[in-house]
Every structure is written in C-alpha cells, then in structure tokens.
Design an enzyme around this catalytic site. Structure first.
Site, PDB file in Angstrom:
ATOM      1  N   ARG A  45      50.687  51.103  35.615  1.00  0.00           N
ATOM      2  CA  ARG A  45      49.301  50.921  35.554  1.00  0.00           C
ATOM      3  C   ARG A  45      48.733  51.343  36.490  1.00  0.00           C
ATOM      4  O   ARG A  45      48.870  51.491  37.616  1.00  0.00           O
ATOM      5  CB  ARG A  45      49.058  49.257  34.779  1.00  0.00           C
ATOM      6  CG  ARG A  45      49.924  48.446  35.696  1.00  0.00           C
ATOM      7  CD  ARG A  45      49.654  47.363  36.277  1.00  0.00           C
ATOM      8  NE  ARG A  45      48.329  47.375  36.809  1.00  0.00           N
ATOM      9  CZ  ARG A  45      48.020  47.702  38.034  1.00  0.00           C
ATOM     10  NH1 ARG A  45      48.979  47.735  38.964  1.00  0.00           N
ATOM     11  NH2 ARG A  45      46.761  47.611  38.541  1.00  0.00           N
ATOM     12  N   ALA A  47      44.703  53.092  37.533  1.00  0.00           N
ATOM     13  CA  ALA A  47      44.280  54.555  36.838  1.00  0.00           C
ATOM     14  C   ALA A  47      44.921  55.916  37.425  1.00  0.00           C
ATOM     15  O   ALA A  47      45.488  56.419  36.733  1.00  0.00           O
ATOM     16  CB  ALA A  47      42.794  54.552  37.063  1.00  0.00           C
ATOM     17  N   ARG A  86      46.568  54.452  26.235  1.00  0.00           N
ATOM     18  CA  ARG A  86      45.307  53.784  26.825  1.00  0.00           C
ATOM     19  C   ARG A  86      44.126  54.228  27.035  1.00  0.00           C
ATOM     20  O   ARG A  86      44.015  55.374  27.423  1.00  0.00           O
ATOM     21  CB  ARG A  86      45.942  52.985  28.192  1.00  0.00           C
ATOM     22  CG  ARG A  86      46.885  52.064  27.972  1.00  0.00           C
ATOM     23  CD  ARG A  86      47.227  51.312  29.586  1.00  0.00           C
ATOM     24  NE  ARG A  86      46.029  50.287  29.588  1.00  0.00           N
ATOM     25  CZ  ARG A  86      46.047  49.432  30.707  1.00  0.00           C
ATOM     26  NH1 ARG A  86      46.682  49.808  32.008  1.00  0.00           N
ATOM     27  NH2 ARG A  86      44.850  48.570  30.728  1.00  0.00           N
ATOM     28  N   GLN A 191      47.236  40.563  37.536  1.00  0.00           N
ATOM     29  CA  GLN A 191      47.624  41.675  38.206  1.00  0.00           C
ATOM     30  C   GLN A 191      47.266  41.282  39.802  1.00  0.00           C
ATOM     31  O   GLN A 191      48.061  41.719  40.806  1.00  0.00           O
ATOM     32  CB  GLN A 191      46.845  43.125  37.908  1.00  0.00           C
ATOM     33  CG  GLN A 191      47.339  43.877  36.689  1.00  0.00           C
ATOM     34  CD  GLN A 191      46.279  43.309  35.498  1.00  0.00           C
ATOM     35  OE1 GLN A 191      45.948  42.035  35.464  1.00  0.00           O
ATOM     36  NE2 GLN A 191      46.239  43.964  34.617  1.00  0.00           N
ATOM     37  N   ASP A 232      38.246  52.654  36.897  1.00  0.00           N
ATOM     38  CA  ASP A 232      39.243  53.500  35.936  1.00  0.00           C
ATOM     39  C   ASP A 232      38.647  54.627  35.522  1.00  0.00           C
ATOM     40  O   ASP A 232      38.947  55.433  35.121  1.00  0.00           O
ATOM     41  CB  ASP A 232      39.564  52.527  34.740  1.00  0.00           C
ATOM     42  CG  ASP A 232      40.559  51.506  35.124  1.00  0.00           C
ATOM     43  OD1 ASP A 232      40.427  50.553  35.983  1.00  0.00           O
ATOM     44  OD2 ASP A 232      42.044  51.851  34.756  1.00  0.00           O
ATOM     45  N   ASN A 242      36.044  48.932  35.463  1.00  0.00           N
ATOM     46  CA  ASN A 242      37.298  48.615  36.272  1.00  0.00           C
ATOM     47  C   ASN A 242      37.517  47.277  35.632  1.00  0.00           C
ATOM     48  O   ASN A 242      36.879  46.497  34.651  1.00  0.00           O
ATOM     49  CB  ASN A 242      36.726  48.158  37.805  1.00  0.00           C
ATOM     50  CG  ASN A 242      38.090  48.049  38.556  1.00  0.00           C
ATOM     51  OD1 ASN A 242      39.169  48.623  38.463  1.00  0.00           O
ATOM     52  ND2 ASN A 242      37.907  46.853  39.284  1.00  0.00           N
ATOM     53  N   LYS A 243      38.675  46.694  36.046  1.00  0.00           N
ATOM     54  CA  LYS A 243      39.174  45.488  35.409  1.00  0.00           C
ATOM     55  C   LYS A 243      38.100  44.513  35.251  1.00  0.00           C
ATOM     56  O   LYS A 243      37.185  44.202  35.941  1.00  0.00           O
ATOM     57  CB  LYS A 243      40.249  44.976  36.166  1.00  0.00           C
ATOM     58  CG  LYS A 243      40.984  43.558  36.015  1.00  0.00           C
ATOM     59  CD  LYS A 243      41.710  43.776  34.583  1.00  0.00           C
ATOM     60  CE  LYS A 243      42.404  45.016  34.332  1.00  0.00           C
ATOM     61  NZ  LYS A 243      42.934  45.351  32.847  1.00  0.00           N
TER      62      LYS A 243
HETATM   63  O1  MRU Z   1      44.858  47.119  33.165  1.00  0.00           O
HETATM   64  P1  MRU Z   1      45.091  47.884  34.481  1.00  0.00           P
HETATM   65  O2  MRU Z   1      46.172  47.056  35.232  1.00  0.00           O
HETATM   66  O3  MRU Z   1      45.810  49.304  34.558  1.00  0.00           O
HETATM   67  O4  MRU Z   1      44.013  48.049  35.507  1.00  0.00           O
HETATM   68  C1  MRU Z   1      43.817  48.595  36.652  1.00  0.00           C
HETATM   69  C2  MRU Z   1      42.589  48.330  37.272  1.00  0.00           C
HETATM   70  O5  MRU Z   1      41.481  47.878  36.679  1.00  0.00           O
HETATM   71  C3  MRU Z   1      42.456  48.927  38.759  1.00  0.00           C
HETATM   72  O6  MRU Z   1      41.502  48.363  39.424  1.00  0.00           O
HETATM   73  C4  MRU Z   1      42.130  50.352  38.562  1.00  0.00           C
HETATM   74  O7  MRU Z   1      42.919  51.057  37.730  1.00  0.00           O
HETATM   75  C5  MRU Z   1      41.782  51.117  39.850  1.00  0.00           C
HETATM   76  S1  MRU Z   1      43.100  50.980  40.849  1.00  0.00           S
HETATM   77  C6  MRU Z   1      43.873  52.256  41.368  1.00  0.00           C
END
Ligand code: MRU
Length: 336
Positions: A45, A47, A86, A191, A232, A242-243
């Site tokens: 996981r 991006a 995704r 995470q 992302d 982002n998350k």
């Molecule tokens: O759902 P995930 O764990 O794939 O989400 C990841 C994130 O939101 C990161 O902050 C994002 O991908 C950037 S990090 C390289």
C-alpha cells in the site's frame, strides 16, 4: 532501507504489511491475481508502492499470457482488473496507462514482457531517487527551528520504494537535528501505529504514538512546529487526496498557524483533473470500522461510513514538496 517489494531471480515477493509489526514476513506473488489481492487487502500500500505493484502485476500477466495467440486481449483484460483494485492513488493508473501505450505498439509478446520488466525496475529506481530529493528539498524548506513534527498514515519505505515521501523529509530533518515525531494511529487500518511507529523506531527517530482524536490538544500542548503528510493524488490546482484524517490536520494547522506540508513525488500529480472534487475517493468495507484486528468494537448491524481518503484544498497547504521543487501556488503546478 526496508524493501516493500523485491524482484529477484525473476520472482516477486513483498513484505506483507497486514502482519506488521507482529510478524515480518515476505510473501511470494506468483501471478497477477495474487498481486490484485495483495493491493486490495493492503498487503502492499501507499501510492508509489501501489504504482510499482501494478507494474509488476502487469509483468506477471505478460509472463502468463505470452505464449497465447490472443495475448494482447488477455493482457488488456488483466490490466483492467489491476486498475479496478484501488481507485484513488494515481500512481497505479500512471503505471498502467504508460504500459498500455507500450502494449499498443508491441508486436511480440516476449519483447513486451521484457519491456514491462524494465519499466517496473525503472519505476523503482525513479521512486527511490525521488525520495532522496524530497528529503533534500524538505530540509531546505522547513524552518531550522521545527523540532516537533506531526504526521499521519505511513509514508515511509513501506509505502514507496526508498526512504518514503513525508517520512523521507522527516528522516532528512532527523539527520540534522533532534526532532520528535508525533504519529497519528490512523484509524481504521492503523497504518500509523503499526507501520510508521515500526519504521521510526527502526530508524532510531524519537517518536510518540497518538490516537487521531488527540491531534488538536497535542498540537497545542506539545508545541507542534509543523505537519508533513503524503498524498495519493494531487489535482492541477494542488488539492491533495491523502489518508482520511489529513484534512482535519490541515484545518488544525491553519487554526494554530503552523505550516502544513504535503510531500509527494511528481508521479502523484494528476494534472488531467482540475480540482480535488474530481478525485475518486475509495470507500472501503464497513467491517474495517466495526472490527479492530478481528475484534468486534461496534454493534454488528450498525451503519458505517468508511472513506479511505479525504481531500485537502490547496489553500490549507503551505507547500507541496516534490523531488523537483516545493510548489507554493497552483500556477506553478499547471505550468510544470
Ligand atoms: O490506504 P493506504 O495505506 O494505501 O494509504 C496511504 C496513504 O494515504 C499515504 O499517505 C500516501 O499513499 C502517500 S505515501 C507514500
């Protein structure tokens, strides 16, 4: 550096991130269907890492279908399946889109398979180098006085290939001064607590785990100097997905008048969309909110919302740190 994904002796393995921090186990990915499952379940996981995983998934499909008379049709079908794994991280669609262009002009399955392998290897190299430069640019940008840093989700080696994005910036700061990182646990899939704390502790960086609800009072009471997160997908006007929980942090940063930075490679820009309103936000299973690692924590039949990402408008972002530069206004993003 922890390797999120490994290509060796023509085999692909990845560190199963759903097992961390309890177990460090590399699992083998023998075919593209297993790769799709790994992406959907967040075994891999983040991006940039999702983009790399997609490229290797297509390589596995190319290997599987190369002797078939209708290899191109089969591959197109496999690529569509990978793209459906995704929706939010643009890195996946950048990789698949670029590989589809190569597929359209390929006449020989063997040659195409080699081309995809080279593409995936180059993408890993690109992300690794980009992470180093994000660290350099972040260090130059962020005030020398910033020592208490907050972040969310996991943006380190696990989420990319290399030092990370926001975590690459944090590592660069930690090399030059004593910092303390406040890592949000990042409900519902944790995470932050499972992966970021694990990476920070392995790197010997002073850190504290906090729950997402603590952010406002911790920013005030612990004098947080700045917030750095990943992204992302970044629209042409700088709006950044982002998350889930990132938007809350940006609003808090604005309230407390502290800088809020996004760190992301150029591969995370999606200049085909004008604003963040066009970003497809992944909605995940309700069970992820009702259960924590197998334990039920809510009434079984309660209704749930579970967006995996949120969008932070560019007006709340102090700067977007990439490997090229730090973007401070939307016009620069359009032109780049
Ligand atoms: O759902 P995930 O764990 O794939 O989400 C990841 C994130 O939101 C990161 O902050 C994002 O991908 C950037 S990090 C390289």
């Amino acid at each position: 550096m922890i390797e999120s994904i490994i290509y060796k002796d023509n085999k692909i393995t990845l560190l199963d991130q759903t097992l961390l921090p309890i177990e460090e186990k590399y699992i083998s990915i023998p075919d593209y269907r297993t790769m799709i499952e790994a992406i959907k379940k967040l075994r891999i996981r983040g991006a940039p890492a999702i983009g790399i995983a997609a490229a290797w998934g297509i390589y596995l499909a190319a290997e599987e279908f190369k002797d078939s008379p209708d290899w191109k049709e089969k591959l197109e079908e496999a690529i569509s399946e990978i793209e459906a794994s995704r929706p939010t991280a643009v890195n996946l669609f950048k990789a698949s889109g670029e590989i589809k262009v190569l597929l359209a002009i390929s006449d020989y399955a063997d040659c195409f398979t080699e081309t995809v392998r080279d593409y995936a290897l180059k993408l890993m190299e690109y992300e690794k180098n980009a992470s180093v430069m994000m660290g350099v640019n972040g260090l130059e940008e962020i005030s020398d006085n910033a020592v208490n840093i907050m972040t969310i989700c996991n943006t380190g080696s696990l989420a990319t290939y290399g030092e990370g994005t926001a975590l690459a910036v944090i590592r660069a700061l930690a090399e030059k001064r004593d910092i303390t990182v406040y890592a949000c646990e990042t409900r519902p899939l944790l995470q932050g607590s499972r992966l970021t704390m694990w990476e920070l502790m392995r790197s010997g960086i002073e850190s504290r785990l906090i729950t997402d609800g603590m952010t406002g009072s911790i920013i005030r009471d612990k004098a947080i100097d700045c917030i750095v997160t990943g992204a992302d997908r970044i629209a042409a006007n700088g709006d950044s997905a982002n998350k889930i929980g990132t938007f809350n942090l940006a609003v808090l940063a604005n309230h407390f008048n502290i800088p809020f930075y996004i760190a992301a490679p150029e591969s995370t820009f999606d200049r085909s969309i004008k604003t963040g309103a066009e970003i497809n936000i992944e909605q995940r299973d309700a069970e992820e909110v009702k259960f924590v690692r197998g334990t039920q924590i809510a009434p079984a039949d309660c209704k749930v919302e579970n967006p995996a990402f949120d969008v932070t408008p560019f007006e709340l972002i102090t700067g977007i740190i990439t490997e090229k530069k730090v973007y401070k206004n939307p016009d620069e993003i359009h032109k780049a």
